[in-house]
Design an enzyme around this catalytic site. Structure first.
Site, PDB file in Angstrom:
ATOM      1  CG  PHE A  41      14.755  -6.115 -35.827  1.00  0.00           C
ATOM      2  CD1 PHE A  41      15.232  -5.371 -36.498  1.00  0.00           C
ATOM      3  CD2 PHE A  41      14.986  -6.127 -34.227  1.00  0.00           C
ATOM      4  CE1 PHE A  41      16.810  -4.975 -35.922  1.00  0.00           C
ATOM      5  CE2 PHE A  41      15.493  -6.779 -33.600  1.00  0.00           C
ATOM      6  CZ  PHE A  41      16.712  -4.710 -34.472  1.00  0.00           C
ATOM      7  CG  PHE A  42       9.332  -8.625 -33.916  1.00  0.00           C
ATOM      8  CD1 PHE A  42       9.318  -8.784 -32.567  1.00  0.00           C
ATOM      9  CD2 PHE A  42       8.767  -7.812 -34.804  1.00  0.00           C
ATOM     10  CE1 PHE A  42       8.934  -7.432 -32.177  1.00  0.00           C
ATOM     11  CE2 PHE A  42       7.801  -6.314 -33.795  1.00  0.00           C
ATOM     12  CZ  PHE A  42       8.418  -5.955 -32.347  1.00  0.00           C
ATOM     13  CG  PHE A 144      15.073  -1.851 -28.404  1.00  0.00           C
ATOM     14  CD1 PHE A 144      14.334  -2.532 -27.980  1.00  0.00           C
ATOM     15  CD2 PHE A 144      14.528  -0.285 -28.917  1.00  0.00           C
ATOM     16  CE1 PHE A 144      12.609  -2.224 -27.680  1.00  0.00           C
ATOM     17  CE2 PHE A 144      13.314  -0.151 -28.872  1.00  0.00           C
ATOM     18  CZ  PHE A 144      12.324  -1.057 -28.823  1.00  0.00           C
ATOM     19  NE  ARG A 284       8.616 -10.700 -29.925  1.00  0.00           N
ATOM     20  CZ  ARG A 284       9.748 -11.426 -30.048  1.00  0.00           C
ATOM     21  NH1 ARG A 284       9.234 -11.525 -31.356  1.00  0.00           N
ATOM     22  NH2 ARG A 284      10.532 -11.325 -30.069  1.00  0.00           N
TER      23      ARG A 284
END
Length: 307
Positions: A41-42, A144, A284
């Protein structure tokens, strides 16, 4: 991320740590599948961001369509030439193996909505549209993936919850608050990067543009909302646990459902600490150490079929 970037940065990004702190008690195979999906997902999020920054509308539309197809037929996409497509196919095929088809259909339906929400964000960002606060909050629940992470509580607990349990106001409120906290805390930690990149999708940015707050006032307001999520969750958690108690009606099924709900609600609470520590440990969000505060050092500008 090319191989050398993975070797240099992957451990410091702590992507799997986030899931390990959230889905506590999940069987090893379930936790590994969720952690891999989270890492995917990231990566997808970074691809989406780079396609926006470099105006690669054709690449994004191609990827969006492929992801929808891979979600519906993962087995047909395991060897796809685009690793982002193949990665989704691998992740969801593994996730689909843990619970019956009804859960799979729900997960797919929720993730189709997430993909379309990313498309709306793509258009907003490329056209410079800052959504109003209410528009943003509604869209953020999708970008999200609030209900995806909530769905994944169930394989972690080893049980597909009945619709009437998942839709119970006490259970649903606790789930929503755990995810609102995560999304808004993420906005708080991402704000320096997103301001540097002239982005439009952040609660703080919507507050500045549409509520005419100063940046300092907007940060204070986001923090207030984050803190409010914590206090409201504590009340919602008590209601959800009381609801779990009512499900134990003396039958085996009732006892099992009650235990599954208690496990899910317990992991909703774990989301708060897991999200907090992740944002302070992951590379990140260490934008002050980047050469360019708008661009993480671990991404490249490559996209499948375009450069």
């Amino acid at each position: 991320m090319p191989a050398d970037k993975v070797e240099e940065h992957a451990d410091g990004l702590c992507y799997t740590d986030l899931m390990a702190g959230y889905y506590i008690g999940a069987p090893d195979g379930v936790l590994q599948a969720i952690a891999d999906y989270s890492a995917w997902f990231f990566v997808w999020d970074d691809r989406h961001d780079r396609d926006i920054v470099h105006g690669r509308a054709a690449a994004w539309m191609r990827l969006k369509d492929r992801l929808h197809r891979a979600l519906d037929s993962p087995g047909d996409h395991l060897g796809h030439e685009d690793p982002v497509v193949a990665g989704l196919a691998d992740s969801v095929e593994r996730l689909y193996a843990f619970l019956p088809g009804g859960w799979n259909d729900r997960f797919a339906r929720h993730f189709h909505e997430v993909i379309e929400a990313y498309d709306r964000e793509f258009r907003n960002r490329t056209e410079g549209i800052v959504p109003t606060v209410e528009e943003y909050l509604e869209l953020r629940r999708l970008t999200f993936a609030h209900w995806i992470w909530t769905d994944l509580l169930e394989p972690s607990a080893g049980s597909e919850l009945p619709d009437e349990v998942r839709q119970n106001p006490a259970y649903r409120k606790a789930a929503l608050l755990s995810q609102e906290f995560a999304a808004w805390y993420n906005d708080l930690c991402s704000l320096p990067k997103e301001m540097a990149g002239n982005e439009v999708h952040n609660l703080g940015i919507s507050l500045v543009i549409h509520e005419e707050l100063t940046l300092e006032e907007a940060i204070t307001e986001v923090r207030r909302r984050v803190e409010e999520c914590i206090s409201e969750f504590q009340d919602a958690e008590r209601d959800a646990l009381r609801f779990a108690d009512t499900l134990d009606d003396g039958t085996v099924a009732g006892k099992e459902t009650s235990a599954a709900v208690r496990a899910c609600v317990g992991n909703m609470r774990n989301w708060f600490s897991s999200v907090y520590w992740f944002h302070h440990e992951s590379g990140r969000y260490r934008v002050d150490s980047w050469d360019d505060r708008s661009t993480p050092p671990y991404v490249t500008n490559e996209a499948a079929g375009e450069s």
